[in-house]
Design an enzyme around this catalytic site. Structure first.
Site, mmCIF file in Angstrom:
data_model
loop_
_atom_site.group_PDB
_atom_site.id
_atom_site.type_symbol
_atom_site.label_atom_id
_atom_site.label_comp_id
_atom_site.label_asym_id
_atom_site.label_seq_id
_atom_site.Cartn_x
_atom_site.Cartn_y
_atom_site.Cartn_z
ATOM 1 N N GLU A 33 2.518 -1.557 5.870
ATOM 2 C CA GLU A 33 2.071 -2.755 6.591
ATOM 3 C C GLU A 33 0.780 -2.453 7.341
ATOM 4 O O GLU A 33 0.659 -2.735 8.543
ATOM 5 C CB GLU A 33 3.197 -3.291 7.494
ATOM 6 C CG GLU A 33 4.417 -3.668 6.675
ATOM 7 C CD GLU A 33 5.460 -4.536 7.374
ATOM 8 O OE1 GLU A 33 5.397 -4.704 8.600
ATOM 9 O OE2 GLU A 33 6.333 -5.078 6.661
ATOM 10 N N GLU A 88 10.143 -3.523 0.628
ATOM 11 C CA GLU A 88 10.965 -4.089 1.718
ATOM 12 C C GLU A 88 11.342 -5.509 1.329
ATOM 13 O O GLU A 88 10.454 -6.353 1.127
ATOM 14 C CB GLU A 88 10.218 -4.074 3.060
ATOM 15 C CG GLU A 88 10.096 -2.674 3.651
ATOM 16 C CD GLU A 88 9.545 -2.641 5.057
ATOM 17 O OE1 GLU A 88 9.724 -3.628 5.810
ATOM 18 O OE2 GLU A 88 8.931 -1.612 5.409
#
Ligand code: AHR
Length: 483
Positions: free
Chosen positions: A172, A297
């Protein structure tokens, strides 16, 4: 309604890594659950909770992503090696500001992998760690000969190098991993990957770049453009939120209104559009599909259970989660030509978990049973089908070793469905049929009643004249194997 399967069309191989898991230093995701330490009263092997590992072995976890997540970009691997008493105690600033004693580090991770029979997927720290720190970690783990880091590994009790199959460079990075712009991240990625040592030339480490958040197509475009030639996979993160927003209330894991069942299904199905669109961008830069999409994820994200630490992301897991798992796995299999790995978040006690623990107790969640029922699809060949699929039904099919396996999910909250499959000319019998279903929208397992929602034999599969008829209750996942 009849679906004709087209076994004569050779589909892509469904990678077993689509069934991957993720464990982060977050709440009770590792400590006190997977890892209890050698001195614990809880039965363990080298510190790993025996019952938990035994349950996970049954679903053949193919790969485990670690140590984060957001935690990865604050993790300094040297804090987690050497005698435990000397390991640095740090603050886990992402997840509840709790003390992290670093007792679960590199050696413990590989011990867990050995017990599970899983491959390694390490996520490096590029947010607050240096290129040198990353390179030395890889040297520590994988250098077979003499070198400073390999010698340090030996000093800490491990002679032979471990195998690192997958290596993530950034998590991220568009958010908590550094708030980078895609142009900047592409350069950072290029720099870090340059110094990733590859000691095993025959089995190079597979490099995963940080990919987009949900529908950030510009991120994919930019990273593929500037860094595409240097990576093997690019990640995608997308969570199923009942309300579709990251606002104050995401919706509860249990006791939710029926409208949130419906919106959860809609949000889960959105994964198909995301993969399709990101893959279309990737096609422009990589028409031969050398680079994979890695959904590292995914899963449900609800409000935490009342009375638990908000930073621990602890939630119950119901038959609704099982639907979400089946919907996503069916989508990943459909896109097997691009999606090579997926890692549900997270394996134990965090978000959409396989296992929940309390002290020495553990229970298997409805999601666990979906992973159990889908095992035959691992490394099988995707079988495509044509024909109308009833509303609120999704299926996937694959072939391996002369067997055909169909998994089908009726996520309608009320209606039963009957579905027929044709195109089964060479198949003579149903060899196994399993179902996971429940009577209420939020049926789940508790420590008092751990077998409330469990996989059972399915009596509603009938093969007649090369037609398979399946009578699917509402809220069900069914897997049938024929040969
Ligand atoms: O899985 C929980 C968190 O969700 C991860 O740490 C982070 O990468 C994502 O935002």
């Amino acid at each position: 309604m009849t679906i004709e399967l087209l076994p004569q069309k050779n589909g892509p191989q469904i990678s077993k890594y689509i069934y991957g898991q993720f464990s982060e230093h977050l709440g009770n995701g590792i400590y006190g659950s997977l890892y209890v330490g050698k001195d614990s009263d809880i039965p363990n092997v080298n510190g790993m909770h025996t019952d938990v590992v035994d349950a996970l072995k049954k679903i053949h976890v193919p790969v485990l992503r670690w140590p984060g997540g957001l935690f990865a970009d604050t993790y300094h691997w040297m804090d987690g090696i050497g005698p435990k008493d000397n390991r640095k105690k740090i603050v886990n600033t992402n997840w509840g500001d709790v003390t992290e004693n670093n007792h679960f580090g590199t050696h413990e991770y590989f011990e867990l992998l050995k017990q599970l029979g899983a491959d390694a997927y390490i996520n490096a720290n590029i947010g607050s760690g240096t290129v040198q720190e990353m390179a030395e970690w890889v040297e520590y783990m994988t250098m077979p000969g003499e070198s400073p880091m390999a010698n340090l590994r030996r000093q800490n009790g491990r002679e032979n190098p471990w195998k690192v199959k997958f290596f993530g460079i950034g998590n991220e990075s568009w958010g908590g991993g550094g708030n980078m712009r895609p142009e900047y991240y592409s350069d950072v990625y290029r720099q870090y990957q340059t110094f990733l040592p590859q000691y095993d030339k025959d089995h190079p480490i597979y490099k995963v770049a940080c990919g987009p958040n949900e529908d950030d197509y510009n991120w994919t475009d930019t990273v593929m453009k500037y860094a595409g030639q240097y990576l093997d996979g690019i990640s995608l993160h997308y969570y199923t939120l009942p309300k579709g927003t990251w606002g104050q209330s995401k919706g509860d894991a249990t006791g939710f209104p029926e409208s949130e069942w419906d919106s959860t299904m809609t949000r889960a199905k959105h994964m198909d559009e995301l993969i399709t669109k990101h893959a279309t961008i990737m096609d422009r830069y990589d028409p031969d599909k050398r680079v994979n999409l890695i959904v590292d994820e995914w899963g449900t994200w609800f409000n935490v259970e009342k009375g638990t630490n908000p930073g621990f992301l602890h939630q119950q897991n119901t038959i609704r989660d099982a639907m979400v798992a089946a919907i996503n796995l069916n989508i990943f299999q459909k896109h097997a030509d691009r999606v090579y790995m997926a890692n549900i978040a997270q394996m134990v006690n965090v978000l959409q978990a396989m296992i929940l623990t309390k002290g020495d107790q553990m229970l298997k969640t409805p999601t666990y049973y979906v992973f159990d029922m889908y095992q035959k699809h691992m490394n099988a060949e995707l079988v495509e089908g044509v024909g109308d699929v009833p509303e609120n039904v999704t299926y996937t099919a694959s072939r391996k070793n002369g067997e055909l396996t169909i998994s089908i999910c009726n996520y309608d909250a009320h209606e039963n469905q009957t579905v027929e499959f044709s195109g089964l000319a060479d198949l003579k019998e149903v060899t196994s049929a399993k179902i996971l279903t429940a009577g209420t929208l939020d049926a789940h397992n508790t420590f008092e009643n751990p077998d409330n929602v469990v996989e059972a034999d399915f009596k509603g599969a009938h093969l007649n004249d090369h037609q398979l008829q399946l009578a699917l209750p509402s809220k069900s996942v069914v897997t049938v194997t024929l040969k």
